[in-house]
Design a protein around this motif. Structure first.
Motif, PDB file in Angstrom:
ATOM      1  N   ALA A  30       0.838  -1.203   0.000  1.00 21.42           N
ATOM      2  CA  ALA A  30       0.000   0.000   0.000  1.00 21.42           C
ATOM      3  C   ALA A  30       0.873   1.253   0.000  1.00 21.42           C
ATOM      4  N   PRO A  31       0.551   2.226  -0.840  1.00 22.80           N
ATOM      5  CA  PRO A  31       1.353   3.456  -0.882  1.00 22.80           C
ATOM      6  C   PRO A  31       1.189   4.274   0.383  1.00 22.80           C
ATOM      7  N   VAL A  32       2.262   4.929   0.786  1.00 18.54           N
ATOM      8  CA  VAL A  32       2.224   5.772   1.975  1.00 18.54           C
ATOM      9  C   VAL A  32       3.170   6.947   1.765  1.00 18.54           C
ATOM     10  N   ARG A  41      -0.286   9.928   4.687  1.00 16.70           N
ATOM     11  CA  ARG A  41      -1.273   9.818   3.612  1.00 16.70           C
ATOM     12  C   ARG A  41      -1.306   8.366   3.178  1.00 16.70           C
ATOM     13  N   LEU A  42      -2.516   7.758   3.267  1.00 19.56           N
ATOM     14  CA  LEU A  42      -2.689   6.334   2.997  1.00 19.56           C
ATOM     15  C   LEU A  42      -3.895   6.111   2.097  1.00 19.56           C
ATOM     16  N   ASP A  43      -3.877   4.994   1.402  1.00 18.06           N
ATOM     17  CA  ASP A  43      -5.012   4.593   0.579  1.00 18.06           C
ATOM     18  C   ASP A  43      -6.210   4.291   1.477  1.00 18.06           C
ATOM     19  N   TYR A  46      -7.194   0.619   1.774  1.00 15.87           N
ATOM     20  CA  TYR A  46      -6.263  -0.128   2.618  1.00 15.87           C
ATOM     21  C   TYR A  46      -6.593   0.065   4.095  1.00 15.87           C
ATOM     22  N   ALA A  69       6.310   5.759  -2.484  1.00 17.48           N
ATOM     23  CA  ALA A  69       5.245   6.191  -3.386  1.00 17.48           C
ATOM     24  C   ALA A  69       5.377   7.682  -3.680  1.00 17.48           C
ATOM     25  N   VAL A  72      -0.614   9.128  -3.694  1.00 20.64           N
ATOM     26  CA  VAL A  72      -1.636   8.185  -3.230  1.00 20.64           C
ATOM     27  C   VAL A  72      -2.957   8.663  -3.826  1.00 20.64           C
ATOM     28  N   GLY A  75      -6.388   8.504  -1.690  1.00 22.71           N
ATOM     29  CA  GLY A  75      -5.945   8.499  -0.312  1.00 22.71           C
ATOM     30  C   GLY A  75      -6.569   9.572   0.549  1.00 22.71           C
TER      31      GLY A  75
END
Length: 403
Positions: A30-32, A41-43, A46, A69, A72, A75
């Motif tokens: 998962a991108p962060v 910042r997160l999906d 996720y 990443a 996002v 996100g």
């Protein structure tokens, strides 16, 4: 493991890992992105999934993601203490901290985690892409020349050999979608099928919404959502819309999303008299789902790949049947759910022809909507996640299970 059908059907076993009190470590690509003040910042998908895992596991749950990443796209910003689960963010390429874990859930897409199989901590791999899908994604990449595509294909084939060997040594394998299950079920006795999606029971179409859609007699309201990329087939949307105009079909096509082909779609939409309308990405639960439940008759999917796009199941949950290409995922789901139609892969003309037919047979659209909704209700977010947690519990070593 009694009561759990590892081919993908729930049995009598409890849906939660009741009483196990084991530590489940979940790895993800998962991108962060680290933000000022310690926020992340997160999906969104996720985070929602991790919260569901944490709620259904009777024990400690922790997660690890890696930096690297650049963006996002879908996100939101979170304070770590508000996530509801323990998250460790590591530099790109850092080793997995497995100390203290009783079971690891690892994505088979991450080549670096395959070496964990057969190690001191049992691993359950989660997989959704088959090697065929991976190679088709490479072939469709417009940013790579022939030599780079050839190198990437060879690299994928080499990793696939490692992946299959790791599955044989793993404690279990969870396959998201029919193609992955068909490809890998024979490698591990503890292999299960699940259908991923974000539609909880409360989010699905109501009887009143279904009745309202059935009574609609205006233009056929087509919808498409997702990344506007070649691998998602977004390049087919404008040609299909033009084909419908040429056939005199009364329709609208609303497209939600962004991506590399957005400018191409906007340019194409200008010659369609306002029938094709592009929208920026919107929040799935609060905006897109209510909009689809109240404003769409048919989801148009031009997806050529066999990956288990959750869009299929989510659209059915909104009471919106799907018309798409007969890739290995949607072709099977269309047949099993009765929630739509599958035409030959890449045949834009077949999509146009089927829409022409459906525009004159609204009762067929209504029947498919009802069948698809019933199928989605049997595979809701809560149900699928509970089954997955029961499978994780069944994969724990004997000393960690409850007598």
């Amino acid at each position: 493991m009694s009561g759990l059908d590892l081919a993908g059907k729930p049995g009598d076993e409890s849906a939660v890992a009741g009483g196990l009190m084991a530590h489940l470590l979940m790895l993800a690509p998962a991108p962060v992105i680290r933000l000022k003040g310690g926020r992340l910042r997160l999906d969104v998908k996720y985070v929602e999934g991790m919260r569901a895992h944490d709620a259904l596991w009777d024990g400690a749950v922790s997660a690890v993601v890696w930096e690297g990443a650049g963006a996002v796209p879908f996100g939101a910003d979170y304070a770590p203490e508000d996530l509801g689960f323990d998250l460790t963010v590591l530099p790109a390429g850092a080793l997995v901290p497995v100390a203290g874990a009783d079971l690891i859930a690892a994505p088979a897409d991450m080549a670096g985690v395959l070496a964990l199989a057969g190690g001191p901590v049992p691993v359950v791999f989660v997989v959704e892409y088959t090697i065929g899908t991976r190679l088709r994604i490479v072939a469709l990449d417009r940013d790579r020349g022939l030599l780079r595509k050839g190198w990437s294909a060879l690299w994928n084939l080499a990793v696939e050999a490692r992946r299959r060997a790791a599955f044989r040594r793993a404690a279990g394998v969870q396959c998201n979608g029919y193609p992955a299950f068909d490809a890998y079920a024979g490698l591990n006795a503890r292999t299960m099928l699940y259908l991923d999606g974000r539609m909880r029971t409360a989010m699905m179409a109501t009887p009143q919404e279904m009745a309202s859609r059935a009574a609609h007699c205006g233009p056929l309201r087509l919808v498409h959502s997702g990344r506007l990329e070649p691998m998602k087939g977004a390049q087919d949307l404008v040609p299909v819309a033009r084909g419908l105009v040429a056939r005199g079909v009364d329709f609208t096509l609303d497209v939600f999303g962004t991506g590399a082909l957005e400018a191409e779609l906007r340019a194409g939409a200008e010659g369609l008299g306002g029938r094709l309308r592009l929208h920026d990405p919107v929040d799935f639960e609060t905006v897109l789902v209510p909009w689809m439940r109240g404003n769409a008759d048919l989801f148009l999917s031009c997806h050529r790949q066999a990956d288990p796009s959750c869009t299929y199941l989510e659209s059915l949950g909104c009471g919106v049947p799907v018309l798409g290409y007969a890739n290995e995922m949607w072709g099977r789901m269309a047949a099993e759910s009765g929630g739509g139609w599958a035409v030959p892969l890449g045949d834009r003309g077949a999509l146009v022809e089927r829409i022409v037919q459906l525009a004159g047979r609204r009762e067929a659209v209504t029947a498919a909507a009802r069948s698809g909704l019933a199928f989605a209700q049997g595979h809701g977010f809560e149900t699928e996640f509970a089954r997955r947690m029961a499978h994780f519990a069944a994969c724990l070593p004997p000393q960690r299970t409850v007598v």
